[in-house]
Enzyme design. Structure first.
Site, mmCIF file in Angstrom:
data_model
loop_
_atom_site.group_PDB
_atom_site.id
_atom_site.type_symbol
_atom_site.label_atom_id
_atom_site.label_comp_id
_atom_site.label_asym_id
_atom_site.label_seq_id
_atom_site.Cartn_x
_atom_site.Cartn_y
_atom_site.Cartn_z
ATOM 1 N N GLU A 181 58.493 20.050 9.376
ATOM 2 C CA GLU A 181 58.555 21.138 8.417
ATOM 3 C C GLU A 181 59.557 20.940 7.275
ATOM 4 O OE1 GLU A 181 56.658 24.099 8.387
ATOM 5 O OE2 GLU A 181 55.477 22.901 9.780
ATOM 6 N N SER A 185 46.579 63.313 60.645
ATOM 7 C CA SER A 185 47.555 63.321 61.729
ATOM 8 C C SER A 185 48.829 62.565 61.404
ATOM 9 C CB SER A 185 46.929 62.744 63.004
ATOM 10 O OG SER A 185 45.882 63.572 63.449
#
Length: 814
Positions: free
Chosen positions: A98, A465
């Protein structure tokens, strides 16, 4: 030859005056235009000094208790890494690709700009995108402070800002911003996220060729996608390597070796390598947003450590999925999900239907031939052929005959294929540490990809239960003991539907006369529980249940004593923790610790203080932290319930789990018409809740009670959990009085114990009714242990018991 003086003599003086005025006006006008343009250009120009404190959006990363990465929360998938921690090869790769002169220019590279302008002559002629010749500093200015528009004005602003940035920040700071801000495709912002998403590595693990590939991406990640454009991506990577070699960042040997390596990336970006905790991670995300806000969680870069135990989480997911598949198999093959005539392209059509991602071994396949129970299939992806397992073919053909062309899912197994189908039933499993409240594992359904609804925390269902222990705890908090006697005989109440009377029944339709509380809970007696609830008072039971965290919406109706209220598996499991930890209510939690991006701790789940912990040790007693949670029941009551629930496993409705060994306890639960099946079980260090049911609350089918449906899932999970956390005796309260009653050591609060002769419970009365429920229990025990317990009475000669009957009472509610 005319002289200047002659020209001046011939032109009137006034024209010189006019010309001078015009020239001066032109200069003034040009200056005004330049001033106006500059004012317009700079009026919205950002202040470069803002970047000194700039913090880009960063992903919050989520970790298990052992440091395993389990997920990310983010708007932009970014992991911010300081310049000092970015390896030199990564920096060199981006400089070569770059901005080779980055450390030598002042923000704008004049020579690089000239090269770009020269190339743009050809780019304009061929219709290609113009090159900007931007330096890394200019790219930072564009990415952070400007828009991505392509115009002369933006380029001028970019150059001006680049110079300002160079005057404000060091080169290292600019490069740090660039490498952390830039978008590199694959949902990756910054080099650290890209390294993980493309290669599954941290930055310091990257090889030069991998760093070069990342540096190839800023110009156009989609143009160099490693899967869609592999050749173009490889060529671009090799170009970066060549630039690195020309910049002397690589030796000749390093360059040759890097260029020779293939470009190998992951198939797709993944938020974590560990993939078993989707329900847990999503629940943690919801809770984090509730506490810190969506903006902070998705952009703040938090470190979030959770309570998850990856080994237990994987065991939980596997146990629940297997249990739901086993239930589904019991209820038959539903048929293929499609058909094909084997025309060209049938494989592509078949592959459009994908198996759950949690079942990666499953493959789409077509039935090639059927001859009785010999069925041959061909897989769509791998084009393999083979026979279905004989038992799978028989299972499918018993319900719906397989035919040539049927599209199904199969799983390879020893040269053959197992037939698979996605179950329609769903469920949840949650495991909690009872002393701290740490959620060790959570699975909210069969597959997160198929349904993200978390049944562990979001599904409110009747527990049946499984609620009974809270009824018995309320009784033990009063004047009752485990040896107290309650009558098991018919009872009815006004207030049934349409003016009828409500007459709760035991599942067996029998009644057994006087029974101890222990025996009533072990065998899940409905009528006995209702009688007990009436004596204790439903208001007391509901108040205690709310204090323990079962639910805030329970009503003081007798039907609630049989589990007619609603709760979530998460809340019910946490409420059971008080039976293990000495009677304290714990608030379960998933998030242990949160730190901001600077490493400052902003949340800690354990906020207890230890005043003596920072002092030098003097040889006295070590500092002690206060136990967590509010004391909601007496420690003796907690131990009594734990002991009675251990009896549920050893002698009662959950006898199937007896193979796990001693000191494992729990309670089954089944709601009316078998709509939900539950089991909440525990050892001394972990409490586990299992729920199974359809999302539309339809019946699971006759016989699909908690003992048959939920208990096997609990067993499967606990076989793994007990290897890591072996069961040990429940902690005995210091002031409890112990006496032996009917061969079992019972705990009593001081003053409630009686002489041993008076403690002895009467022998059970002969059951009345059409069936013998003790025989059901005896058969369950024989199946689990190969022998009947000493206290199981012999079954009567007639009538014979039913072929299939769950060993627990149902609620009997209308």
């Amino acid at each position: 030859m005319l002289r200047l003086q002659d020209i001046q003599a011939r032109i009137p003086e006034r024209w010189f005056v006019l010309a001078g005025v015009a020239l001066l006006g032109g200069i003034t006008l040009a200056g005004l235009v330049v001033t106006i343009y500059a004012a317009w250009l700079f009026h919205d120009l950002p202040d470069a000094s803002e970047l000194a404190d700039y913090r880009p959006a960063t992903a919050t990363r989520v970790y298990a208790g052992d440091g395993t990465l389990i997920g990310e929360f983010s708007d932009e998938r970014r992991i911010y890494v300081p310049y000092e921690q970015i390896p030199l090869p990564v920096i060199q790769a981006f400089l070569a690709a770059e901005d080779r002169n980055f450390f030598n220019h002042g923000g704008v590279d004049v020579s690089g700009l000239g090269r770009a302008m020269f190339k743009n002559v050809f780019n304009a002629a061929t219709g290609r995108r113009l090159e900007g010749g931007s330096t890394i500093t200019q790219q930072v200015a564009k990415n952070v402070l400007l828009t991505s528009e392509t115009s002369i004005n933006r380029k001028v602003k970019e150059a001006i800002l680049a110079n300002r940035l160079e005057a404000t920040l060091s080169k290292q700071q600019i490069l740090e911003l660039y490498l952390n801000e830039i978008f590199l495709g694959y949902r990756s912002y910054g080099v650290a996220a890209a390294a993980y998403n493309y290669f599954g590595k941290s930055l310091d693990q990257l090889t030069p060729d991998e760093a070069a590939y990342l540096a190839a991406l800023p110009k156009g990640p989609n143009n160099y996608h490693p899967k869609r454009h592999p050749q173009r991506a490889l060529e671009r990577r090799n170009w970066v390597l060549r630039e690195m070699r020309e910049s002397n960042f690589l030796s000749a040997d390093q360059y040759a070796a890097a260029r020779a390596r293939p470009l190998t990336t992951q198939d797709a970006p993944r938020r974590a390598q560990y993939a078993d905790a989707d329900f847990f991670v999503e629940e943690a995300r919801r809770r984090a947003i509730q506490q810190f806000g969506a903006e902070e969680v998705n952009r703040g870069g938090y470190y979030l450590r959770t309570t998850l135990d990856p080994e237990l989480q994987s065991a939980a997911r596997n146990a629940l999925m297997r249990g739901l598949e086993d239930y589904d198999r019991r209820h038959g093959w539903r048929g293929p999900w499609g058909t094909t005539d084997f025309a060209d392209g049938w494989q592509e059509e078949a592959l459009k239907r994908t198996a759950p991602p949690e079942r990666r071994a499953w493959e789409a396949a077509a039935v090639e031939s059927v001859s009785g129970n010999t069925v041959r299939v061909r897989t769509a992806r791998s084009d393999r052929t083979g026979a279905l397992l004989t038992e799978d073919a028989a299972w499918a053909n018993a319900n719906r005959q397989l035919r040539r062309g049927d599209l199904v899912f199969v799983e390879p197994r020893n040269g053959q294929f197992a037939l698979k189908q996605v179950p329609r039933v769903n469920g949840a499993l949650v495991a909690i540490e009872p002393y701290s409240g740490r959620v060790l594992a959570m699975v909210g359904g069969y597959s997160y990809a198929l349904s993200s609804f978390n049944r562990a925390t979001q599904a409110r269902r009747q527990p049946g239960s499984a609620f009974k222990p809270f009824v018995y705890a309320a009784a033990l908090e009063g004047d009752y003991t485990p040896a107290s006697i309650v009558l098991d005989a018919p009872i009815s109440f006004a207030g049934g539907p349409n003016g009828t009377r409500w007459s709760p029944e035991n599942y067996s339709r029998q009644y057994y006369g006087p029974q101890t509380l222990r025996r009533g809970l072990e065998l899940s007696r409905n009528v006995m529980t209702v009688r007990l609830a009436q004596a204790v008072g439903m208001r007391n039971i509901v108040d205690l249940s709310k204090k323990m965290g079962v639910s805030e919406n329970l009503q003081p109706n007798l039907s609630v004593s049989l589990g007619a209220g609603e709760t979530t598996p998460y809340d019910l499991t946490a409420a059971y923790a008080a039976f293990i930890n000495g009677g304290r209510r714990i608030d379960p939690y998933l998030i242990e610790l949160v730190q901001d991006r600077d490493g400052e701790t902003i949340f800690r789940a354990d906020d207890r203080r230890c005043r003596e912990c920072g002092r030098p040790f003097t040889g006295q007693e070590s500092p002690r932290l206060e136990p967590r949670g509010e004391q909601v029941i007496d420690p003796i009551t907690a131990y009594q319930i734990s002991s009675m629930l251990e009896g549920v496993v050893q002698r009662g409705t959950a006898v199937r789990a007896r193979g796990l060994g001693r000191w494992v306890a729990g309670k089954t639960g089944t709601t009316n018409e078998y709509r939900s099946a539950w089991f909440v079980g525990f050892s001394s260090d972990i409490v586990v809740g299992v729920f199974v049911g359809f999302d539309d609350n339809r019946s699971l089918g006759s016989g699909e009670a908690g003992a048959a449906t939920a208990v096997p899932i609990f067993i499967d999970f606990m076989e793994v959990a007990l290897r890591e956390r072996p069961a040990r005796p429940f902690v005995r309260p210091r002031n409890a009085v112990f006496r032996t009653v009917n061969g079992i050591e019972e705990a009593f609060r001081p003053g409630t114990e009686r002489r041993r002769e008076e403690e002895r419970a009467p022998e059970p009365a002969a059951p009345t009714g059409p069936q013998n429920y003790y025989d059901v229990i005896r058969r369950e025990q024989e199946a689990a242990a190969g022998e009947a317990p000493s206290d199981a009475p012999a079954p009567p000669a007639a009538p014979p018991p039913p072929k299939k009957e769950p060993a627990e009472d149902l609620s009997g509610l209308y």
